[in-house]
Enzyme design. Sequence first.
Site, PDB file in Angstrom:
ATOM      1  N   LYS A  16       0.823  -1.219   0.000  1.00 46.30           N
ATOM      2  CA  LYS A  16       0.000   0.000   0.000  1.00 46.30           C
ATOM      3  C   LYS A  16       0.858   1.270   0.000  1.00 46.30           C
ATOM      4  O   LYS A  16       2.065   1.214   0.279  1.00 46.30           O
ATOM      5  CB  LYS A  16      -0.933  -0.045   1.209  1.00 46.30           C
ATOM      6  CG  LYS A  16      -1.965  -1.176   1.148  1.00 46.30           C
ATOM      7  CD  LYS A  16      -2.923  -1.094   2.343  1.00 46.30           C
ATOM      8  CE  LYS A  16      -3.993  -2.182   2.268  1.00 46.30           C
ATOM      9  NZ  LYS A  16      -4.957  -2.077   3.405  1.00 46.30           N
ATOM     10  N   TYR A  56     -12.430  -1.825  -3.564  1.00 48.13           N
ATOM     11  CA  TYR A  56     -12.932  -2.045  -2.195  1.00 48.13           C
ATOM     12  C   TYR A  56     -14.449  -1.936  -2.099  1.00 48.13           C
ATOM     13  O   TYR A  56     -14.980  -1.660  -1.023  1.00 48.13           O
ATOM     14  CB  TYR A  56     -12.268  -1.065  -1.231  1.00 48.13           C
ATOM     15  CG  TYR A  56     -10.876  -1.467  -0.798  1.00 48.13           C
ATOM     16  CD1 TYR A  56     -10.671  -2.580   0.020  1.00 48.13           C
ATOM     17  CD2 TYR A  56      -9.760  -0.728  -1.188  1.00 48.13           C
ATOM     18  CE1 TYR A  56      -9.395  -2.944   0.433  1.00 48.13           C
ATOM     19  CE2 TYR A  56      -8.478  -1.086  -0.770  1.00 48.13           C
ATOM     20  CZ  TYR A  56      -8.311  -2.200   0.048  1.00 48.13           C
ATOM     21  OH  TYR A  56      -7.055  -2.561   0.466  1.00 48.13           O
ATOM     22  N   ASN A 119      -1.994   0.371   6.703  1.00 45.10           N
ATOM     23  CA  ASN A 119      -1.446  -0.856   7.285  1.00 45.10           C
ATOM     24  C   ASN A 119      -0.578  -1.666   6.322  1.00 45.10           C
ATOM     25  O   ASN A 119      -0.512  -2.883   6.401  1.00 45.10           O
ATOM     26  CB  ASN A 119      -2.570  -1.696   7.895  1.00 45.10           C
ATOM     27  CG  ASN A 119      -3.616  -2.092   6.870  1.00 45.10           C
ATOM     28  OD1 ASN A 119      -3.500  -1.746   5.701  1.00 45.10           O
ATOM     29  ND2 ASN A 119      -4.607  -2.830   7.308  1.00 45.10           N
ATOM     30  N   HIS A 122      -2.007  -5.471   1.597  1.00 46.66           N
ATOM     31  CA  HIS A 122      -3.310  -6.116   1.413  1.00 46.66           C
ATOM     32  C   HIS A 122      -3.100  -7.589   1.115  1.00 46.66           C
ATOM     33  O   HIS A 122      -2.087  -7.970   0.534  1.00 46.66           O
ATOM     34  CB  HIS A 122      -4.055  -5.477   0.224  1.00 46.66           C
ATOM     35  CG  HIS A 122      -5.266  -6.261  -0.206  1.00 46.66           C
ATOM     36  ND1 HIS A 122      -6.468  -6.151   0.440  1.00 46.66           N
ATOM     37  CD2 HIS A 122      -5.433  -7.187  -1.190  1.00 46.66           C
ATOM     38  CE1 HIS A 122      -7.342  -6.984  -0.135  1.00 46.66           C
ATOM     39  NE2 HIS A 122      -6.743  -7.611  -1.134  1.00 46.66           N
ATOM     40  N   GLU A 133      -9.942 -10.166  -7.421  1.00 47.66           N
ATOM     41  CA  GLU A 133      -8.958  -9.089  -7.261  1.00 47.66           C
ATOM     42  C   GLU A 133      -7.841  -9.204  -8.293  1.00 47.66           C
ATOM     43  O   GLU A 133      -7.318  -8.191  -8.768  1.00 47.66           O
ATOM     44  CB  GLU A 133      -8.404  -9.117  -5.836  1.00 47.66           C
ATOM     45  CG  GLU A 133      -9.465  -8.740  -4.804  1.00 47.66           C
ATOM     46  CD  GLU A 133      -9.011  -8.921  -3.370  1.00 47.66           C
ATOM     47  OE1 GLU A 133      -9.809  -8.665  -2.458  1.00 47.66           O
ATOM     48  OE2 GLU A 133      -7.839  -9.325  -3.151  1.00 47.66           O
TER      49      GLU A 133
HETATM   50  P1  IDP Z   1      -7.925  -6.596   5.892  1.00 45.60           P
HETATM   51  O1  IDP Z   1      -7.128  -5.711   4.970  1.00 45.60           O
HETATM   52  O2  IDP Z   1      -7.090  -7.062   7.056  1.00 45.60           O
HETATM   53  O3  IDP Z   1      -8.618  -7.716   5.174  1.00 45.60           O
HETATM   54  P2  IDP Z   1     -10.534  -5.330   6.069  1.00 45.60           P
HETATM   55  O4  IDP Z   1     -11.434  -5.423   7.264  1.00 45.60           O
HETATM   56  O5  IDP Z   1     -10.894  -6.119   4.849  1.00 45.60           O
HETATM   57  O6  IDP Z   1      -9.050  -5.682   6.564  1.00 45.60           O
HETATM   58  O7  IDP Z   1     -10.443  -3.794   5.685  1.00 45.60           O
HETATM   59  C1  IDP Z   1      -9.848  -3.402   4.472  1.00 45.60           C
HETATM   60  C2  IDP Z   1      -8.903  -2.257   4.745  1.00 45.60           C
HETATM   61  O8  IDP Z   1      -9.653  -1.132   5.230  1.00 45.60           O
HETATM   62  C3  IDP Z   1      -7.882  -2.495   5.857  1.00 45.60           C
HETATM   63  O9  IDP Z   1      -6.740  -3.201   5.426  1.00 45.60           O
HETATM   64  C4  IDP Z   1      -7.536  -1.085   6.274  1.00 45.60           C
HETATM   65  O10 IDP Z   1      -6.639  -0.460   5.354  1.00 45.60           O
HETATM   66  C5  IDP Z   1      -8.893  -0.392   6.158  1.00 45.60           C
HETATM   67  N1  IDP Z   1      -9.599  -0.392   7.454  1.00 45.60           N
HETATM   68  C6  IDP Z   1     -10.214  -1.430   8.062  1.00 45.60           C
HETATM   69  N2  IDP Z   1     -10.754  -1.075   9.236  1.00 45.60           N
HETATM   70  C7  IDP Z   1     -10.487   0.243   9.376  1.00 45.60           C
HETATM   71  C8  IDP Z   1     -10.804   1.203  10.399  1.00 45.60           C
HETATM   72  O11 IDP Z   1     -11.431   0.902  11.419  1.00 45.60           O
HETATM   73  N3  IDP Z   1     -10.362   2.476  10.173  1.00 45.60           N
HETATM   74  C9  IDP Z   1      -9.672   2.842   9.058  1.00 45.60           C
HETATM   75  N4  IDP Z   1      -9.365   1.977   8.081  1.00 45.60           N
HETATM   76  C10 IDP Z   1      -9.766   0.693   8.235  1.00 45.60           C
HETATM   77 MG    MG Z   2     -10.081  -7.658   3.700  1.00 46.94          MG
END
Ligand code: IDP
Ligand code: MG
Length: 144
Positions: A16, A56, A119, A122, A133
Amino acid sequence: MLDFIMEDEFTLIMIKPDAVKRGHTGAILKRIEEEGFRIRGMKYVSLTKAQAEMFYIVHKERPFFGELTQFMASGFIVAAVLERTNAVAHWRKVIGATDPAEAEDGTIRKLFAASKGENAVHGSDSRENAKLETSFFFNALELV
Ligand code: IDP
Ligand code: MG
């Protein structure tokens, strides 16, 4: 097309914008190799906000959708298709929990992520999503 991506052997990953900006691309690619993944396709791209919204789309009702898609359009990313036994689950294990504060020591998010939103990486969460994807980023000619 892309029907060969049917088994548990493939996953779609992204490095990312936060990790690319901080210069962690090389370290993450090194980890990919160390974990026994083979890179079957890879590109360095930037997404528009509309493209990030498409990728997304499953999260469109979530409160963080705007923040997430803005962030994903904020800089260059690396998208790659990785092959390995049990690829989806193994990559999810290597990256760790969504929130780096909850990620286990040694995981990519623990090492490189700044926050739950920004984070670092992905990973597809299922075989079906890995396929969807992959087709978002790659056509058959771009996969080896
Ligand atoms: P994942 O990437 O671990 O599968 P997901 O729940 O699918 O997590 O969420 C997709 C992406 O959305 C996350 O990787 C993160 O970048 C963002 N995200 C998820 N939860 C939050 C939040 O509570 N605040 C801000 N961004 C979030
Ligand atoms: Mg996810």
